[in-house]
Structures are given as structure tokens and as C-alpha cells.
Design an enzyme around this catalytic site. Structure first.
Site, PDB file in Angstrom:
ATOM      1  CG  HIS A   1       3.472  -6.735  -0.366  1.00 15.51           C
ATOM      2  ND1 HIS A   1       4.451  -7.576   0.103  1.00 15.51           N
ATOM      3  CD2 HIS A   1       2.388  -7.528  -0.585  1.00 15.51           C
ATOM      4  CE1 HIS A   1       3.981  -8.809   0.169  1.00 15.51           C
ATOM      5  NE2 HIS A   1       2.734  -8.801  -0.236  1.00 15.51           N
TER       6      HIS A   1
ATOM      7  CE1 TYR B   1       3.268  -5.872  -4.243  1.00 12.55           C
ATOM      8  CE2 TYR B   1       5.034  -7.143  -5.248  1.00 12.55           C
ATOM      9  CZ  TYR B   1       3.977  -7.052  -4.359  1.00 12.55           C
ATOM     10  OH  TYR B   1       3.629  -8.132  -3.604  1.00 12.55           O
TER      11      TYR B   1
ATOM     12  N   PRO C   1      -0.046  -4.497   2.791  1.00 19.94           N
ATOM     13  CG  PRO C   1       1.354  -6.356   3.083  1.00 19.94           C
ATOM     14  CD  PRO C   1       1.214  -5.086   2.287  1.00 19.94           C
TER      15      PRO C   1
ATOM     16  CB  SER D   1      -2.113 -14.280   1.123  1.00 18.02           C
ATOM     17  OG  SER D   1      -0.782 -14.507   1.550  1.00 18.02           O
TER      18      SER D   1
END
Length: 607
Positions: free
Chosen positions: A328, A90, A103, A498
Site C-alpha cells: 500500500h 508504512y 489491502p 475506508s
């Protein structure tokens, strides 16, 4: 060791001591690495990589030195991989947050009669957020237990305490995850976005939390204030949609003025952001709702009515398009699902308490955040808007419900639904039609074992990442194993997948992580499977519609294969026993680590 606690109904405190994240044996990781990359490269390149890996792992070599350093680090920290993973996954990434990282969870379509209905919904939602945060602050959340693989083992709860008290601060080379003290009085407000304007709504007035009817009244005031065109400010939320370096550079310009500094400080310390969206004008369907959550439709629609750095950002559209967009880095999908499912159940199970509001004179009016702009800043806003619009045009999304069967059928085949769906995604990617039942079982068993390795801390990705990063900490020249083109290729996650299962009617979605890849989030239900597939129009190698078609065909073919053989092959039974033994060994999954595993295609799971 970290202790995870909860307060059970009887008042007796229960606690679970979780093991530290293990450091896998070096030879085991190197062997698994060679197995995982063999299909990725040509034989000549594989032999070159094999020689590099063997040299790295030889006795007294570089690998053993780094392994010892990593073992030493694991002794002195609760989680040796967390900071490495957070940075690599990230904070070091420079791409824009919308689509590339953040997301979204898409809520059920709401049928609002008018804008007042949508504000009542928003007020009820905010009340639910306050209730959930109360559970977090008092440590009253029940402990999570893993489901599926290694079911029944307790999970670390640390990420829940970062839902509302964190902020991703942009940096020129690396972002910073700012963590505010839980329960801080500085976090007694939310930011409400309306018509690209940002307003501060205090949730605590005279040491009392606002009631739902007061929240609704304050939202009404904000809508009226936002309609005042004479006081309208430029759409500064656009800057947060830009690349991280570009946003960091723009922020450095903004904070030179005290007015901008103050507005930024208020946003950065808020509990969450609530975005009140105008009707988008788009035909409302699953795909269009998902797109509006991911990027807001760009600056021409709701893309500027966002602040993408805040982990929890709730969207309430007047046209019934609602959901949440998440930064996220502070938490994984399981935390997002738990929070949003609580909110959805609160919304449907707890009646809205809209009644007589407190006298207007007793409540401080919401405050519009002010900004000082210059021609240079106006230019930055324009550039950010153009880059967001390019991203919006490039995203190719298809939300698809496969209704031929669901996870109930898969379970009857004594197969793991997650592994089964993972294999179907691989099948769709390669567009093959020649799989046989034994190969299907072999693939499912390989996927299952890979998943177990990942969730027990024995996966290869994090171990290799740790070895790579610790070599830089001791100022070693980067080992050849990490500059080898095979290692680079193995970290290009062409198929990013996912599983985000829900027990209420909503679904998760996100974008691809490489330009020529797919993002695929799936939600297996008893009688159907829901897929959110994304790719980029700019790639000639991908098409979400073509992928969905291949996925449908593969799932039907897999069902037909299963029906031709009611019994798994003997090697599958042996694998099942091995899985059961692994589950009984007491190894506990770690929610602070990335659950990345490699299957047939370079693939990232658990985005």
C-alpha cells in the site's frame, strides 16, 4: 508547484497547477485536537491534556517554534507532509504486510472450465496491465478529479506512476520504498508464482512486446515446469509474509549467496507478480474469496504463492477466485480502483486475442528462480510459515451486502452517503439505539466538515505529525503534548474505515490496524451497501458478526429516523451552505497525504 498534465483527444496539452499542501494555523489545530479528544478520556485526564496543549501553544512557546520550522519546510518542499506520513504510516511499521497493511481488491468470481481457461484469463489480464502501463509511461492517463466533497477539482497524479515501478524493501528498523525509473529496460519482465515457485517471464523479446497468445503459451510452460517436483524449490515467498524486521534479517542471510542475490534482484525489479493459484478447497463465497486475497489461506493453501513486497500482485485461481493484493505504501485507494476498473473493463470489453502462438523455438523459455538454502534458512521458512498461520487463524472476516437500501435513498435525504455511512459505523461500534434526527444531522455535519478539513490539508493528524517529527529533526526533547497518554490514545485507530466505491462488480478489503479494532471497507451502490468487516478472534472486545448485526440494525433505524423528518434542521442547512462555500473557495485536495480524520471513535479513514 507540481504540475499535473494530460493529453486530451484533440492533442492539446492541458495542465493543472496544484497548490502546495498547506500548514494549518497552530491555534486552529490545537483547538480541534482538544475537541476531538474530549470524549476519549476522563475529565481529569482531559484537563491535564488541556493544560499541556495550552502550554505548547502559548506565545513564544515550543509550538510556535516548531510551527515556524514547519512553515520553512513547506516553502522549500512540494509536499512537507509526504515523507513524514509515508514513514509513520508504512515504512516504520514492523507488522507483517498481509492483513495488517496490504489491502486486496476482489474481482468477480470467474467460471473457468479448466486450468487452460484460467491461463487464458491470466494472459488477457497481463495484456491489460501492459496496455495500462503504456498509458502511464506516455502520460496519457486522464487527470483525476475529486468526487463527493470538493467535486471537480483536479488531483495529483504522481501516485499512478508508482503502480508498477516500485518495491518495498524490508529494513531492520525502517523499510525503503525503492522507485525504479519509469520505462526502464530492467522492468521488462513479470514474476509468475505457481505452486510456491517463482518464474521470470520476459515480456519484451527482440524489442517486441509479447502478444497475448504468446503470453498464454509461456504461462502453459510455467505450469508444466512447476509440476516438476524434482526441481521444486522451497517456498521462499513465505518470508515476505513475516514481520518486517524478521524478513529483513532473513534477507540479510539470503543475500550472502550469489544465487539468492540474483533471484531477489530479479523479483525486486519486476513489473508485477502474477499468482497462479490451485483450487483452495474452500467453499467459494465473498468472505472466503476476500480471505484468500488477503493472506492466501496460510502456508497450507496459497499463502506461500505470493510475494507481498510488490505493490501490484494479481491472483488468478483455477477455481475462479481472482483479484489483486497491493503493497500500500506507493499509492492510495483511488489509484488502485482506477487501475483495477480499467483492467476489468478491458477484460470484458476487449476480446481475448488467443490464436496461433509464435513458434516455441522463437521464445525464450520462462526461467525458474533458484535458491540456495541451509538448515538455518529452512528454520526461518518454518518460523515464517507458523507466524502466517497464526495470523490466518486470528482473522475474523465478514463480507456483508446490506440490501434494504443504498446510496440513492441517502441522497434523497440530502445527506452525504459517505458521512451517513460513517455515522452508521459509529452507531454500530457503540451499539446505541437512541439517536434522534437532530443528532443524526449534527453527526453527519461534523463528519462532513472533518472530511473537508482532511482533504484540503487542514486536518489535525498530519499537522501534529509534522510538528512531532520536526522536533526530532532539530534534536529537541520530545514535547510533552506527544508523550501525553491522550495523544497516544488518540492515535489508536480502533475503527479503521475506508470508502472504496467501484463502478464494476468488485470490492476492497483489509485488516484491522490495532489488535482490539475493526477494519471496515465499504462500497456504496445505488440500491445496496457492501461492507467488508474484519477483526481479530484474539480480542475479546470485537466480533465481526456482532458488528455487522449492529450495523444492519443501525442502518434500518437511521432510515426510519429520516422518514419521520423530511426536512433537515436549520443548523444543517447552515452547515450545507458552509460546505458549498468551502467547495467554491478553490481549495484542492491532495492525493499525497493521508486523509485521516477523527470522528466519535479514534478512526482512520482511507486506508
Amino acid at each position: 508547484m507540481p504540475v499535473v498534465e494530460r493529453e486530451p483527444p484533440k492533442g492539446r496539452r492541458e495542465s493543472y497547477v496544484l497548490p502546495k499542501v498547506p500548514v494549518p494555523p497552530l491555534k486552529q489545530t490545537l483547538d480541534m485536537y482538544l475537541t476531538s479528544i474530549k470524549h476519549l478520556v476522563k475529565e481529569e485526564q482531559y484537563q491535564k491534556t488541556k493544560s499541556i496543549v495550552e502550554k505548547f501553544g502559548e506565545p513564544g512557546g515550543t509550538g510556535e517554534l516548531l510551527q515556524d520550522k514547519l512553515l520553512e519546510k513547506s516553502i522549500n518542499t512540494h509536499n512537507w507532509v509526504y515523507d513524514y506520513w509515508l514513514d509513520d504510516m508504512y515504512l516504520n511499521q514492523r507488522l507483517a504486510l498481509p492483513v495488517n497493511s496490504n489491502p486486496a481488491m476482489v474481482f468477480p468470481k470467474q467460471d473457468f472450465r479448466d486450468h487452460k481457461d484460467s491461463l487464458k484469463f491470466a494472459a488477457h489480464l497481463i495484456t491489460g496491465v501492459l496496455e495500462y502501463k503504456k498509458h502511464i509511461d506516455t502520460r496519457a492517463l486522464p487527470v483525476d478529479f475529486s468526487r463527493g466533497q470538493l467535486a471537480g477539482t483536479p488531483l495529483c497524479m504522481k501516485q499512478y506512476y508508482r503502480l508498477f515501478n516500485t518495491y518495498r524493501l524490508p529494513g531492520l528498523k525502517r523499510d525503503t520504498l525503492v522507485i525504479h525509473e519509469t520505462g526502464s529496460t530492467e522492468q521488462e519482465h513479470i514474476i509468475v508464482a505457481c505452486k510456491n515457485q517463482f518464474f521470470v517471464m520476459d515480456l519484451v523479446v527482440k524489442e517486441k512486446t509479447l502478444r497475448e497468445m504468446d503470453i498464454s503459451s509461456q504461462l502453459e510452460k510455467i505450469v508444466k515446469m512447476a509440476e516438476n517436483t524434482e526441481e521444486r524449490q522451497p517456498p521462499f515467498g513465505l518470508l515476505t509474509s513475516d514481520g518486517r524486521t524478521e524478513w529483513a534479517q532473513a534477507r540479510d542471510v539470503l543475500i550472502k549467496d550469489s544465487v539468492n542475490r540474483e533471484s531477489l534482484a530479479v523479483i525486486e525489479k519486476c513489473l508485477c507478480v502474477v499468482c497462479l493459484d490451485d483450487p483452495s478447497g474452500m467453499e467459494v463465497g465473498d468472505t472466503s474469496r476476500a480471505l484468500l486475497m488477503l493472506h492466501g489461506g496460510g502456508h497450507e493453501k496459497m499463502g506461500a504463492n505470493r510475494w507481498y513486497d510488490k505493490p501490484m500482485q494479481f491472483v488468478v485461481g483455477e477455481d475462479g477466485v481472482c483479484g489483486t493484493v497491493c503493497e500500500h505504501s506507493p499509492f492510495e485507494g483511488i489509484v488502485l480502483v482506477a487501475c483495477t476498473e480499467y483492467l476489468m473493463k478491458f477484460m470484458t470489453g476487449s476480446p481475448s486475442k488467443i490464436g496461433r502462438a509464435t513458434s516455441v523455438s522463437e521464445l525464450p523459455a520462462p526461467r525458474r528462480l533458484l535458491w540456495k538454502t541451509t538448515p538455518h534458512i529452512q528454520g526461518l521458512l518454518k518460523a515464517s510459515a507458523e507466524r502466517l498461520q497464526r495470523l490466518v487463524r486470528d482473522l475474523d472476516m465478514d463480507v456483508h451486502k446490506f440490501e434494504v437500501y443504498g446510496k440513492e435513498f441517502i441522497k434523497k435525504q440530502k445527506m452525504s452517503p459517505d458521512a451517513y455511512i460513517q455515522v452508521s459505523l459509529q452507531l454500530a461500534f457503540y451499539r446505541q439505539d437512541s439517536e434522534k434526527i437532530k443528532r443524526l444531522w449534527d453527526a453527519i455535519n461534523a463528519q462532513t466538515n472533518s472530511t473537508i478539513a482532511a482533504i484540503t490539508g487542514m486536518g489535525i493528524d498530519n499537522h501534529l505529525l509534522g510538528l512531532r517529527e520536526i522536533s526530532q529533526e532539530i534534536h529537541m526533547e520530545m514535547p510533552e503534548i506527544f508523550t501525553d497518554e491522550t495523544y497516544v490514545a488518540s492515535n489508536q485507530f480502533i475503527l479503521s474505515t475506508s470508502q472504496v466505491p467501484t463502478t464494476v462488480e468488485m470490492f476492497c478489503c483489509y485488516g484491522p490496524v490495532v489488535p482490539n479494532g475493526y477494519g471496515c471497507c465499504y462500497n456504496p451502490q445505488e440500491d445496496h451497501l457492501l461492507f467488508s468487516v474484519t477483526s481479530f478472534h484474539g480480542s475479546t472486545e470485537t466480533s465481526s458478526a456482532v458488528f455487522i448485526k449492529a450495523l444492519d440494525e443501525g442502518l434500518v433505524e437511521m432510515r426510519d429516523l429520516c422518514k419521520t423528518s423530511n426536512k433537515p434542521p436549520s443548523n444543517a442547512a447552515a452547515a450545507s451552505k458552509a460546505v458549498e462555500k468551502s467547495q467554491g473557495a478553490g481549495s484542492k485536495p491532495q492525493s499525497n497525504t493521508a486523509a485521516a480524520s477523527k470522528a466519535v471513535t479514534p478512526q482512520k479513514t482511507g486506508k
